[in-house]
Design a protein around this motif. Structure first.
Motif, short mmCIF file in Angstrom:
data_model
loop_
_atom_site.label_atom_id
_atom_site.label_comp_id
_atom_site.label_asym_id
_atom_site.label_seq_id
_atom_site.Cartn_x
_atom_site.Cartn_y
_atom_site.Cartn_z
N ASN A 21 0.82 -1.22 0.00
CA ASN A 21 0.00 0.00 0.00
C ASN A 21 0.85 1.26 0.00
N VAL A 22 2.09 1.17 0.45
CA VAL A 22 2.96 2.34 0.44
C VAL A 22 3.93 2.32 -0.74
N THR A 23 3.69 1.45 -1.72
CA THR A 23 4.46 1.48 -2.96
C THR A 23 3.62 2.19 -4.02
N ASP A 24 4.19 2.34 -5.22
CA ASP A 24 3.42 2.96 -6.31
C ASP A 24 2.72 1.90 -7.18
N VAL A 25 2.50 0.72 -6.65
CA VAL A 25 1.81 -0.32 -7.43
C VAL A 25 0.43 0.19 -7.85
N ASP A 26 0.01 -0.19 -9.07
CA ASP A 26 -1.24 0.35 -9.60
C ASP A 26 -2.47 -0.39 -9.07
N TYR A 27 -2.37 -1.73 -9.02
CA TYR A 27 -3.53 -2.53 -8.60
C TYR A 27 -3.08 -3.68 -7.70
N ILE A 28 -4.03 -4.14 -6.90
CA ILE A 28 -3.85 -5.40 -6.18
C ILE A 28 -4.65 -6.45 -6.95
N HIS A 29 -3.94 -7.49 -7.38
CA HIS A 29 -4.56 -8.57 -8.18
C HIS A 29 -5.10 -9.61 -7.20
N VAL A 30 -6.41 -9.83 -7.25
CA VAL A 30 -7.05 -10.77 -6.32
C VAL A 30 -7.41 -12.05 -7.09
N ASP A 31 -6.75 -13.13 -6.76
CA ASP A 31 -7.02 -14.42 -7.41
C ASP A 31 -8.08 -15.18 -6.62
N TYR A 32 -9.20 -15.46 -7.27
CA TYR A 32 -10.21 -16.31 -6.64
C TYR A 32 -10.24 -17.65 -7.39
N MET A 33 -10.11 -18.75 -6.66
CA MET A 33 -10.07 -20.08 -7.29
C MET A 33 -11.04 -21.01 -6.59
N ASP A 34 -11.85 -21.70 -7.39
CA ASP A 34 -12.95 -22.49 -6.82
C ASP A 34 -12.60 -23.96 -6.55
N GLY A 35 -11.38 -24.39 -6.92
CA GLY A 35 -11.03 -25.80 -6.71
C GLY A 35 -11.66 -26.73 -7.73
N ARG A 36 -12.34 -26.19 -8.74
CA ARG A 36 -12.95 -27.01 -9.80
C ARG A 36 -12.49 -26.53 -11.17
N PHE A 37 -12.65 -25.25 -11.43
CA PHE A 37 -12.12 -24.72 -12.70
C PHE A 37 -10.60 -24.86 -12.72
N VAL A 38 -10.00 -24.67 -11.57
CA VAL A 38 -8.57 -24.96 -11.36
C VAL A 38 -8.50 -25.89 -10.14
N PRO A 39 -7.47 -26.71 -10.05
CA PRO A 39 -7.45 -27.72 -8.99
C PRO A 39 -7.30 -27.20 -7.56
N TYR A 40 -6.97 -25.93 -7.41
CA TYR A 40 -6.76 -25.41 -6.06
C TYR A 40 -7.86 -24.44 -5.68
N LYS A 41 -8.02 -24.29 -4.37
CA LYS A 41 -9.02 -23.37 -3.83
C LYS A 41 -8.32 -22.19 -3.18
N SER A 42 -8.85 -21.00 -3.40
CA SER A 42 -8.28 -19.83 -2.70
C SER A 42 -9.10 -19.59 -1.44
N LEU A 43 -8.81 -18.49 -0.76
CA LEU A 43 -9.67 -18.06 0.33
C LEU A 43 -11.06 -17.78 -0.23
N SER A 44 -12.05 -17.81 0.64
CA SER A 44 -13.42 -17.50 0.21
C SER A 44 -13.57 -15.98 0.06
N PHE A 45 -14.68 -15.55 -0.53
CA PHE A 45 -14.91 -14.11 -0.63
C PHE A 45 -14.94 -13.47 0.76
N ARG A 46 -15.60 -14.16 1.70
CA ARG A 46 -15.69 -13.61 3.06
C ARG A 46 -14.32 -13.32 3.66
N GLN A 47 -13.38 -14.23 3.38
CA GLN A 47 -12.02 -14.01 3.89
C GLN A 47 -11.30 -12.93 3.06
N LEU A 48 -11.49 -13.01 1.73
CA LEU A 48 -10.78 -12.08 0.86
C LEU A 48 -11.22 -10.64 1.08
#
Ligand code: DX5
Ligand code: ZN
Length: 212
Positions: A21-48
């Motif tokens: 947040n204190v860098t000049d990065v333009d965006y935070i990329h949020v990866d959401y993965m359901d464990g079906r479209f891709v084999p791994y699951k990310s945090l849920s929306f509630r956590q994210l």
């Protein structure tokens, strides 16, 4: 060149997001993965969604899920600039793009490394961004696929043919200070995860990606 940082493989996500947040990065990329479209699951929306506590940067949301509708509605409640879906999913993509736009959010389509680029054609009139995967989606820290620059060029040609060169091009997976060289002149946004978050000085690494 805009930089979007993925915190998918961050160990301490809150700490890394605060540092970013204190860098000049333009965006935070949020990866959401359901464990079906891709084999791994990310945090849920509630956590994210708790990331709003740690960042004031705009979000670049990458939905790796077969069923994005509810997530579009959820991420629309956050500080979201882009929501990107995968073109391979068996849903009414056109309708989902309309749903994203109904919130005033820019809509992207992403394709896996082996997906024919012609699948994008029906949506070129509607989308704002194309997210080219330079690794098989599912996890961070993988090696950049060497055929990616030629794939990006083919997509650029497709956009020229359709007179849609205003669509933003973004690239995701295995981007670091070396692999960026093959693509940095071709794309508008580079997504980078482990190269940034395994470093001590995030700003220095972001700077390394921006420069030639
Ligand atoms: C892969 C994700 C990427 C990934 C990028 O499925 O979509 O956003 O986290 O991380 P690196 O830069 O480590 O490949
Ligand atoms: Zn991603």
């Amino acid at each position: 060149m805009k930089i979007s940082v993925s915190f998918l493989s961050s160990y301490d996500k809150a700490k890394d997001l605060r540092k970013l947040n204190v860098t000049d990065v333009d965006y935070i990329h949020v990866d959401y993965m359901d464990g079906r479209f891709v084999p791994y699951k990310s945090l849920s929306f509630r956590q994210l969604k708790t990331i709003y506590k740690y960042t004031s940067k705009r979000l670049d949301v990458h939905l790796m899920t077969r069923n994005p509708e509810k997530l579009i509605r959820q991420f629309a409640t956050l500080n979201t600039e882009f929501i990107t879906l995968h073109v391979e999913i068996k849903k009414d993509i056109s309708k989902l793009i309309d749903l994203i736009h109904s919130y005033g959010i820019k809509a992207g389509l992403s394709l896996k490394p082996d997906t024919p680029i012609a699948l994008l054609e029906p949506y070129l009139e509607k989308i704002d961004l194309i997210l080219v995967m330079s690794v098989e989606p599912g996890r961070g820290g993988q090696e950049f696929l060497e055929n990616t620059p030629s794939r990006v060029l083919a997509i650029k040609n497709l956009l020229k043919t359709y007179e849609k060169s205003d669509i933003l091009l973004s690239i995701d997976g295995g981007i670091n200070n070396i692999t960026k060289e093959g693509v940095q002149d071709l794309v508008d946004i580079m997504v980078s995860g482990s190269y940034i978050t395994t470093g001590e000085d995030f700003q220095e690494r972001i700077h390394n990606l921006r420069t030639h």
